[in-house]
Scaffold this active site. Structure first.
Site, PDB file in Angstrom:
ATOM      1  N   LYS A 133      51.084  32.464  33.073  1.00  0.00           N
ATOM      2  CA  LYS A 133      49.757  32.516  32.822  1.00  0.00           C
ATOM      3  C   LYS A 133      49.021  31.135  33.380  1.00  0.00           C
ATOM      4  O   LYS A 133      49.926  30.180  33.964  1.00  0.00           O
ATOM      5  CB  LYS A 133      49.324  32.432  31.222  1.00  0.00           C
ATOM      6  CG  LYS A 133      50.124  31.286  30.483  1.00  0.00           C
ATOM      7  CD  LYS A 133      49.792  31.327  28.967  1.00  0.00           C
ATOM      8  CE  LYS A 133      50.620  30.227  28.250  1.00  0.00           C
ATOM      9  NZ  LYS A 133      50.374  30.322  26.872  1.00  0.00           N
ATOM     10  N   TYR A 160      34.791   3.457  44.308  1.00  0.00           N
ATOM     11  CA  TYR A 160      33.512   3.264  43.566  1.00  0.00           C
ATOM     12  C   TYR A 160      33.562   1.974  42.702  1.00  0.00           C
ATOM     13  O   TYR A 160      34.521   1.694  42.051  1.00  0.00           O
ATOM     14  CB  TYR A 160      33.096   4.490  42.717  1.00  0.00           C
ATOM     15  CG  TYR A 160      32.953   5.932  43.599  1.00  0.00           C
ATOM     16  CD1 TYR A 160      31.641   5.577  44.197  1.00  0.00           C
ATOM     17  CD2 TYR A 160      33.615   6.708  43.775  1.00  0.00           C
ATOM     18  CE1 TYR A 160      31.111   6.696  44.978  1.00  0.00           C
ATOM     19  CE2 TYR A 160      33.045   8.045  44.539  1.00  0.00           C
ATOM     20  CZ  TYR A 160      32.059   7.945  45.051  1.00  0.00           C
ATOM     21  OH  TYR A 160      31.600   8.860  45.759  1.00  0.00           O
TER      22      TYR A 160
END
EC number: 5.1.1.1
Length: 365
Positions: A32, A257
């Site tokens: 999964k 940033y």
């Protein structure tokens, strides 16, 4: 440019070790979440001959498995009735989560004249999905006696398997044992399964007829386990990128940033084209490490959506553009392994690997 390299040999060796450890128990291999981030199709292709079942979370994942190989696939999640015709035609195993699922599923089985294989999921203490423990025997018997269902399995899931001394493990095992006794009284052929990786490593007598070794197959071990044979299991993947630019800082300059990282004059930085937009953990910015030419370098400044920077200092080892960068190592003790990254970011290896998205190429080596 960003590649998750997967060792088929290591994957297969891990599964062989698990098979030896659990003896006669069948292997249900969970793939999964894109095989825990490793690439569902590649993992299925290189493991299907070693396992008995594959397990997924939903029907779309089941279809992806069956596009690669005809192999029993079971869905852990709820029955998605909008796909029921394809579920039935492809013999996908579904989970009975509630007593009322039986009657509803029977109606579709009659309509399409096709009996589905079912596994009854039991809530023995996790309190998430599954038939209530007190309703377990009634539900199992009803499914077994149905003319339109094939009761292939009965299963549950341990809530605290990662803590082998947790009392809930014994409570759940005892509950499941009583259900197994009832189930085997109906038929010895019904597959009973409880254990994930941590379950059968941490508890004795818990393999039953089948185990579900997810994270262990991908090479991640619980810290508590020191068995010599199991310690031969290794991570199957490493994440690689390339240096795309070298920057030299001037006096007083920063990077990224908010310019939270302020370097020294003449410091060199390597720009790596991977960021949180690729599913790489943003929390690593300014505290993670990468390996370039067998030297560990610290990340510098905030990670952006598409890139990060690392400090090379004075670049005494002459890192160049196009040099390979190892972001996630397959060696657990390394500072940039999935285990180490998970510790740094206060999460688990499952999270680190399964969030790597499709901007990253998966490649078998």
């Amino acid at each position: 440019m960003n590649v998750l390299e997967i060792s088929a040999q290591t994957l297969r060796n891990n599964i062989r070790i698990i098979k030896e450890y659990v003896g006669s128990a069948k292997i249900c291999f969970p793939v999964k979440a894109n095989a825990y981030g490793h690439g569902l199709e590649l993992i299925v292709e290189h493991s299907h001959d070693l396992v008995d079942f594959f397990a997924v979370a939903n029907v779309l994942e089941a279809f992806r498995v069956l596009d690669v190989v005809e192999k029993p696939v079971m869905i852990f999640g709820v029955i998605e009735y909008n796909y029921i015709d394809r579920i039935l035609s492809k013999n996908i195993r579904v989970s009975i989560q509630d007593y009322n699922d039986i009657e509803k599923l029977e109606k579709f089985a009659k309509y399409y004249n096709k009996k589905p294989f079912v596994h009854v999921n039991l809530n023995t203490g996790m309190n998430r999905m599954g038939v209530d423990y007190n309703d377990a025997c009634r539900t199992i018997q009803r499914a077994y006696e149905s003319d339109w269902l094939i009761l292939e399995g009965v299963y549950s899931h341990l809530a605290c398997a990662d803590n082998r001394d947790h009392p809930t493990n014994i409570k759940q095992k005892n509950r499941f044992d009583s259900i197994v006794e009832f189930t085997k009284g109906l038929s010895q052929d019904i597959i009973c399964h409880l254990s994930n990786s941590y379950g059968f490593l941490g508890q004795k007598g818990i393999c039953y007829d089948m185990v579900r070794p997810g994270i262990l197959s991908y090479g991640f071990l619980p810290e508590f386990y020191v068995d010599r044979v199991i310690r031969e299991i290794k991570p199957i993947a490493r994440l690689l990128s390339k240096v795309v630019k070298i920057i030299t800082l001037q006096e007083g300059e920063g990077v990224g940033y908010s310019l939270i990282y302020r370097g020294f004059e003449g410091e060199q930085l390597a720009v790596i084209p991977i960021g949180y937009g690729d599913g790489f953990p943003r929390e690593l910015g300014d505290r993670g490490f990468v390996n370039i030419n067998d030297v560990m370098y610290p990340m510098a400044g905030r990670m952006s959506m598409d890139g990060l920077t690392v400090s090379l200092g004075i670049n005494e080892y002459d890192v160049k553009v196009s040099d390979t960068v190892e972001l996630i190592s397959a060696i657990p003790r390394n500072r940039n392994s999935a285990f180490s990254i998970a510790k740094q970011t206060n999460t688990i290896e499952y999270d680190i690997m399964s969030t790597l998205n499709d901007r990253i190429i998966r490649k078998i080596i």
